[in-house]
Scaffold this motif. Sequence first.
Motif, PDB file in Angstrom:
ATOM      1  N   TYR A 130      35.622   4.075 -22.072  1.00 53.92           N
ATOM      2  CA  TYR A 130      36.868   3.926 -21.328  1.00 53.92           C
ATOM      3  C   TYR A 130      36.574   3.709 -19.849  1.00 53.92           C
ATOM      4  CZ  TYR A 130      36.043   8.666 -19.630  1.00 53.92           C
ATOM      5  OH  TYR A 130      35.490   9.767 -19.020  1.00 53.92           O
ATOM      6  N   ILE A 131      37.580   3.215 -19.153  1.00 58.11           N
ATOM      7  CA  ILE A 131      37.612   3.199 -17.687  1.00 58.11           C
ATOM      8  C   ILE A 131      39.000   3.671 -17.278  1.00 58.11           C
ATOM      9  CG2 ILE A 131      37.443   1.843 -15.559  1.00 58.11           C
ATOM     10  CD1 ILE A 131      35.860  -0.247 -17.130  1.00 58.11           C
ATOM     11  N   ASN A 132      39.073   4.713 -16.454  1.00 56.73           N
ATOM     12  CA  ASN A 132      40.329   5.151 -15.845  1.00 56.73           C
ATOM     13  C   ASN A 132      40.212   4.948 -14.339  1.00 56.73           C
ATOM     14  OD1 ASN A 132      41.548   5.966 -18.247  1.00 56.73           O
ATOM     15  ND2 ASN A 132      40.638   7.995 -18.143  1.00 56.73           N
ATOM     16  N   PHE A 133      41.229   4.361 -13.741  1.00 59.28           N
ATOM     17  CA  PHE A 133      41.161   4.012 -12.319  1.00 59.28           C
ATOM     18  C   PHE A 133      42.446   4.458 -11.628  1.00 59.28           C
ATOM     19  CE2 PHE A 133      42.170   0.864  -8.948  1.00 59.28           C
ATOM     20  CZ  PHE A 133      41.083   1.087  -8.110  1.00 59.28           C
ATOM     21  N   GLN A 134      42.286   5.044 -10.434  1.00 52.58           N
ATOM     22  CA  GLN A 134      43.425   5.395  -9.584  1.00 52.58           C
ATOM     23  C   GLN A 134      43.127   4.936  -8.158  1.00 52.58           C
ATOM     24  OE1 GLN A 134      45.215   9.416 -10.007  1.00 52.58           O
ATOM     25  NE2 GLN A 134      43.464   9.798 -11.348  1.00 52.58           N
ATOM     26  N   PHE A 135      44.159   4.456  -7.503  1.00 55.88           N
ATOM     27  CA  PHE A 135      44.020   3.999  -6.118  1.00 55.88           C
ATOM     28  C   PHE A 135      45.280   4.391  -5.371  1.00 55.88           C
ATOM     29  CE2 PHE A 135      44.734   1.093  -2.662  1.00 55.88           C
ATOM     30  CZ  PHE A 135      43.491   0.855  -2.116  1.00 55.88           C
ATOM     31  N   LYS A 136      45.134   4.880  -4.140  1.00 54.47           N
ATOM     32  CA  LYS A 136      46.315   5.268  -3.367  1.00 54.47           C
ATOM     33  C   LYS A 136      45.993   5.217  -1.885  1.00 54.47           C
ATOM     34  CE  LYS A 136      49.793   8.920  -2.720  1.00 54.47           C
ATOM     35  NZ  LYS A 136      50.906   7.951  -2.779  1.00 54.47           N
ATOM     36  N   GLY A 137      47.032   4.894  -1.091  1.00 51.33           N
ATOM     37  CA  GLY A 137      46.903   5.023   0.353  1.00 51.33           C
ATOM     38  C   GLY A 137      46.758   3.693   1.068  1.00 51.33           C
ATOM     39  N   GLY A 138      46.441   3.778   2.339  1.00 52.33           N
ATOM     40  CA  GLY A 138      46.276   2.615   3.188  1.00 52.33           C
ATOM     41  C   GLY A 138      46.584   2.966   4.621  1.00 52.33           C
ATOM     42  N   ALA A 139      46.286   2.037   5.507  1.00 51.52           N
ATOM     43  CA  ALA A 139      46.422   2.310   6.931  1.00 51.52           C
ATOM     44  C   ALA A 139      47.713   1.760   7.523  1.00 51.52           C
ATOM     45  CB  ALA A 139      45.224   1.713   7.687  1.00 51.52           C
ATOM     46  N   ALA A 140      48.370   0.832   6.824  1.00 53.92           N
ATOM     47  CA  ALA A 140      49.542   0.175   7.392  1.00 53.92           C
ATOM     48  C   ALA A 140      50.829   0.863   6.944  1.00 53.92           C
ATOM     49  CB  ALA A 140      49.540  -1.304   6.988  1.00 53.92           C
ATOM     50  N   ASP A 141      51.963   0.187   7.139  1.00 52.11           N
ATOM     51  CA  ASP A 141      53.254   0.772   6.775  1.00 52.11           C
ATOM     52  C   ASP A 141      53.444   0.739   5.262  1.00 52.11           C
ATOM     53  OD1 ASP A 141      54.736  -1.835   6.000  1.00 52.11           O
ATOM     54  OD2 ASP A 141      53.890  -2.278   7.972  1.00 52.11           O
ATOM     55  N   ASP A 142      54.535   1.386   4.796  1.00 51.91           N
ATOM     56  CA  ASP A 142      54.770   1.525   3.366  1.00 51.91           C
ATOM     57  C   ASP A 142      54.852   0.180   2.652  1.00 51.91           C
ATOM     58  OD1 ASP A 142      54.806   4.226   3.705  1.00 51.91           O
ATOM     59  OD2 ASP A 142      56.994   4.437   3.656  1.00 51.91           O
ATOM     60  N   ILE A 143      55.516  -0.801   3.263  1.00 50.94           N
ATOM     61  CA  ILE A 143      55.706  -2.093   2.599  1.00 50.94           C
ATOM     62  C   ILE A 143      54.380  -2.791   2.388  1.00 50.94           C
ATOM     63  CG2 ILE A 143      56.721  -4.388   2.854  1.00 50.94           C
ATOM     64  CD1 ILE A 143      59.043  -3.088   4.342  1.00 50.94           C
ATOM     65  N   ARG A 144      53.533  -2.810   3.424  1.00 51.87           N
ATOM     66  CA  ARG A 144      52.235  -3.477   3.288  1.00 51.87           C
ATOM     67  C   ARG A 144      51.355  -2.757   2.279  1.00 51.87           C
ATOM     68  NH1 ARG A 144      51.149  -6.905   8.085  1.00 51.87           N
ATOM     69  NH2 ARG A 144      53.005  -6.830   9.394  1.00 51.87           N
ATOM     70  N   ARG A 145      51.393  -1.423   2.293  1.00 45.50           N
ATOM     71  CA  ARG A 145      50.578  -0.675   1.329  1.00 45.50           C
ATOM     72  C   ARG A 145      51.042  -0.944  -0.097  1.00 45.50           C
ATOM     73  NH1 ARG A 145      51.708   3.799   4.514  1.00 45.50           N
ATOM     74  NH2 ARG A 145      52.316   5.054   2.707  1.00 45.50           N
ATOM     75  N   SER A 146      52.353  -1.021  -0.292  1.00 41.30           N
ATOM     76  CA  SER A 146      52.853  -1.276  -1.648  1.00 41.30           C
ATOM     77  C   SER A 146      52.501  -2.693  -2.095  1.00 41.30           C
ATOM     78  CB  SER A 146      54.363  -1.061  -1.707  1.00 41.30           C
ATOM     79  OG  SER A 146      55.050  -2.002  -0.918  1.00 41.30           O
ATOM     80  N   ARG A 147      52.455  -3.637  -1.156  1.00 40.19           N
ATOM     81  CA  ARG A 147      52.048  -4.999  -1.532  1.00 40.19           C
ATOM     82  C   ARG A 147      50.595  -5.025  -1.983  1.00 40.19           C
ATOM     83  NH1 ARG A 147      55.007  -7.583   3.666  1.00 40.19           N
ATOM     84  NH2 ARG A 147      57.047  -8.042   2.716  1.00 40.19           N
ATOM     85  N   ARG A 148      49.729  -4.291  -1.276  1.00 40.16           N
ATOM     86  CA  ARG A 148      48.333  -4.248  -1.719  1.00 40.16           C
ATOM     87  C   ARG A 148      48.248  -3.597  -3.091  1.00 40.16           C
ATOM     88  NH1 ARG A 148      43.343  -1.519   1.496  1.00 40.16           N
ATOM     89  NH2 ARG A 148      44.725   0.295   1.482  1.00 40.16           N
ATOM     90  N   ALA A 149      48.998  -2.524  -3.310  1.00 35.93           N
ATOM     91  CA  ALA A 149      48.979  -1.873  -4.618  1.00 35.93           C
ATOM     92  C   ALA A 149      49.433  -2.837  -5.707  1.00 35.93           C
ATOM     93  CB  ALA A 149      49.873  -0.631  -4.595  1.00 35.93           C
ATOM     94  N   ARG A 150      50.469  -3.613  -5.412  1.00 37.51           N
ATOM     95  CA  ARG A 150      50.954  -4.576  -6.394  1.00 37.51           C
ATOM     96  C   ARG A 150      49.912  -5.646  -6.686  1.00 37.51           C
ATOM     97  NH1 ARG A 150      55.431  -5.638  -3.980  1.00 37.51           N
ATOM     98  NH2 ARG A 150      55.179  -7.811  -3.347  1.00 37.51           N
ATOM     99  N   MET A 151      49.195  -6.056  -5.625  1.00 37.85           N
ATOM    100  CA  MET A 151      48.138  -7.058  -5.813  1.00 37.85           C
ATOM    101  C   MET A 151      47.029  -6.505  -6.701  1.00 37.85           C
ATOM    102  SD  MET A 151      44.836  -7.617  -4.380  1.00 37.85           S
ATOM    103  CE  MET A 151      43.734  -9.022  -4.611  1.00 37.85           C
ATOM    104  N   ILE A 152      46.615  -5.246  -6.459  1.00 38.60           N
ATOM    105  CA  ILE A 152      45.554  -4.624  -7.258  1.00 38.60           C
ATOM    106  C   ILE A 152      46.007  -4.477  -8.705  1.00 38.60           C
ATOM    107  CG2 ILE A 152      44.233  -2.499  -7.584  1.00 38.60           C
ATOM    108  CD1 ILE A 152      44.223  -2.172  -4.541  1.00 38.60           C
ATOM    109  N   GLU A 153      47.253  -4.035  -8.892  1.00 40.94           N
ATOM    110  CA  GLU A 153      47.767  -3.871 -10.258  1.00 40.94           C
ATOM    111  C   GLU A 153      47.758  -5.190 -11.010  1.00 40.94           C
ATOM    112  OE1 GLU A 153      51.922  -3.431 -12.663  1.00 40.94           O
ATOM    113  OE2 GLU A 153      51.924  -3.435 -10.478  1.00 40.94           O
TER     114      GLU A 153
END
Length: 883
Positions: free
Chosen positions: A773-796
Motif C-alpha cells: 500500500y501507499i497512504n499519503f497526506q499533505f497539508k499546509g502552505g505559505a500563501a492564503d487559503d485560496i492559493r493553498r486549496s488550489r495547490r491541494a486540488r492540483m496534487i489531488e
Amino acid sequence: MMFIKKLRTFFSSRERNHHSRQQLMAAFQDKYENFQTLLASNTELLEIISDIEKKLEGQTVFGTSYLDALSTRTIFHTARMVRCLENMSGKPYPALDKKLTDIFNHIKPETATRESKTLVGEPLVLPYHKIRRESVQRVGAKNANVGEIKNALGLPTPNGFAITTAAFKHFIQSNHLADTILRMKRKADLIETETILEVSQTIQQCILSASVPDDLVQEIMDAHAHLMQELNVRDTPVNVSLRSSALGEDSTLSFAGQYLTVLNVPPQRIVEDYRRIIASLFAPHAIAYRLHMAITFEDAVMAVACQEMIDASVSGVMFTRNPVNPAENRILIDAVWGLGPFAVDGIVPPDTYILSKDRPPRLLSATTAVKDKQLIASADGQVMAVPVPAERLNQPCLTESQACLLADIGLRLESYFGPPQDVEWAIDPRGRIVILQSRPLRLHGAETNHRKRPPGKPVTGYPLLMEGGEIACTGIGSGPVFHVTGQADVAAFPDGAVLVSPLASSELVMAMPKAKAIVTDLGHISGHMASLSREYMIPTILNLKHATTTLETGVEVTVDAITGRIYQGRVPELINADYSLIGVMVDTPAYQDLRRRASSIVPLHLTDPKSQNFKPENCRTIHDIMRFIHEKAYAEIFQLGDLVTDRGRLSVRLNAPLPLDLYVIDLGGGLGVDATHRRSISADQVTSTPFAALLSGMLNDDLRSCGPRPINIGGFFSVMTRQMLEPPNLAMERFGDRSYAIISDRYMNFSSRIGYHYSVLDSYCGQTRAKNYINFQFKGGAADDIRRSRRARMIERVLSSLGFLSSSTGDRVTARIAKQSAEVLTEKLDRVGRLLIFTRQMDMLMHSDAIVEDMIDAFLKGNYQLRSDLLDAADGERIARES
C-alpha cells in the motif's frame, strides 16, 4: 518527560555495551507503533469531519444509522488517540478522558435504546388493518406507509399482510446464520468491490439453502387463506406480489431498486420467494449501498409485503414535485401500459403528464410516447413482456380526468405525510386507481450563474460529442469513459471515471461512489437508478439512445448535466462553473440531529500550540482533542528523534541535494551500511524498497535542473502577509524543521516539514500484493487559503491520474493505493517524490484556476519547467485591477 529522562541517563552512562542500541531501538519501536496507530485514528477522524462538512451542505441523503455509526467511530478513534498518547508519553491524561466522556454524552443517539431483539410475543405476520406508521420497526417503512394510507386516509391500496421483522430474525436464528453473516461482513470493502461480490455470494447461498421454520410457514399460509376470505374468493387461488420492506427502506433513504420484488406469485411459491427476497438483502449492490450509507449489517433487517396481485392495465410513478428542478412546483406523472417495472426500470419510454398543484389540479401538458411493449401477469404465475397492440402504440395511457384524479391523490399524500412524495400506482382492469407505495421524494437541482454561461449556448473550443437525453441529476462531471455492461464491469469500475451503460439499472449503485458522472442509452428520471443518482449527487443524463456507441472507452469527457451536453476533453469553464445546488436534507430530523452532533465534533478552538491555553482542559470538541494529541505526539516522536540524532545512536542524516533537513531511522534492512557511528549517509546507500523509490523521484535530474521557483508578486505578498499575522515564535519555527524517514527493507514512513507545509507518506512494498500500500497526506502552505486549496486540488488531481484514490478538502490532500505489485508501487512512489519537489513553494504561484490546469498538464507530461510568462501576465492583471 519520564521516558526522555531515562534516555538521557542512559546516554550519560560511561559504559555503553553492545546491547545499548538494541535496547534503544526496542524502546523507539514501541513508541513508534503507538505513533502509527495514533496517526491512523487521526486520519479516520479527519475523514469523518470532512464527511460531516459535506453532509452539512444538505445535498447528501443519510439516516439515523449513519448518525449512530458516526458517533461510534468518532468516540472509538478519539479514545484510541488518547491511549496512544498516554503510552508514548508514559503519563495519563485524565482531563482528556473527562472531555471525551462529556462529548460522548452529547453526540450519542437521543434514543439510545434499540428495539428489543427478543422474539417473545412478537407477531410473525400482521394484516394491513393492524398496521400504522408506528409499526415501522415491526414491518418496515414500505408496509407501514401502505397501512397508514389504507387506515388513516382511506385511499385504495392492495389487500394483504406483512411478514414482519420478527419473522426475519426467527428465520436467521433458526438456521444459525447470524455468525456467518457477521463473519463475512468483515470482508466487505467499499473500495475493493471484489470483496463485496464474494461476501454476497456466500451469504445468499446460505440463505437460499436454509429452511423457513415450520411455524412461520404455517402463519404465512394462514394469512393467505384470510386474504382469500377478505377478497371473497374461494375456489381460484389468489396470486400475490411480494415486495421488500427492509428497515430504513422508503424512509430518509430510498434503497430504490436495491431489493427484490416478485410479482404474480401463486400460493405454493410464496414461501420460496419469501426466502429469495430475504437473500436480496445481501445482493452485491445492496451491500455496497448500505456500506456507503454507513448502515451496519446488524441493522440490515427485512420485512416483506405480501399483497394481492393487481393485474394492472396501466402503471406508473407520480412525483408531487419535480425531482430534478424543485423550483418548478408541479406534479409529474409517468405512465406505461401494463405492470410497473417497465416504468421504474426505464425499459419503456413513458407518457408524461405535468399538472398544477391547485385544488383541483389542472393538466398543464401531456406528452405521449411510443410504447411498443408491456409487462403482463400470465395465468401460470409468471410475468412476461408482450407487444402492445398496434392501435395503442401512440395512444395516451391516461385520460385527463384520470391524471387529475391521480394528482389529487398525490396532493392528499403530500399534505398528510409532509414532504413531497414519490408514489407508485396502478389502475386495475375495472379502472380503479390503487396506491402501491409512497415514500419521501429526494429533491435535487442546480441554479447556475447565467451571466457567466447563458443557458442553451454550448461552450466553444471543445468537440461536442452528444446532447439531449433526460437529466436525472444536475451537475458537472469529468473523467475517462468506462463502459459497464455487467456485474464484472461494475466490480472493475475505476475511481474517477464516467460510467456509460446501455441500461439505467439500480445495480449500478456499486460503482456510484467512484463515478464522476453517469450516462445511459435508456432510462427515465422516474426510474430507480435516477433516484439513486440523486442520492449520490452524481451528474446523470439518461435516454441518450447511442451513448454506448458514441463514447469511446478511455476518452476523457466532460458531462454537463445542466444543459444536457457531453464534450470531449476536460472543460474547465464547466468544471469551475458558478452554480449552487439546492439542498435536499436541511429540513429533515436527521439533518438537525447531525448539526447537533457536529457542534461537538467539527469546530476547532485550539489553534496555537504555543499559547498558554493549549491545554487538555480547554478542549471543547473532538477536533480540539485531535489537535492537542496530534501536536503532543509529534513532539514526543521528534523529541526522541532529535535526541538520538544528537547522540548518533539511531538516526543518521541523509546527505543529498534536497530542500529539507532529513534524518533516517533504520528499523532493519533499510540501509546498506551500518549507520550506528556515521554522521551521514548518501542516497545510494539506501536499500529500503519504498524509500529508495521515493528518493529517485525527489532527486530526478529534470527537477534538479529547474532551478529556483519564479516569483509571482501576488503570491509573494500573500506569504509575507501570513508571516506577519502568525505569532512570531510560530512563524520562525516553520522553516528548518527536521524531517524523518523511518524505514526497513520493505517499509517507509516519511514525515516531512518543508516550509509551511507537512506531508506524511506511509508505504509497504513487498512480494505479497495484498499487503502492499501507499497512504499519503499533505497539508499546509505559505500563501492564503485560496492559493493553498488550489495547490491541494492540483496534487489531488495528479494523484488521481496516477491511479490513487484521492480527495482534497481545503489545503489537505489524502490519497491511497493498495494491493498492487511492488514494481507498480515503486513507480508510483517515484512519481510522488517528483510531485513533492515539483510542488514546493507552489502555493504562492496559484493565482488562478487556469494555472492549476497548466500545472497538472505540465507535471503529467514530465515538463517540470514553470512558465514564468504566465506568472508575469497574472501580476500585470493584478496591478491593473488594483490601480
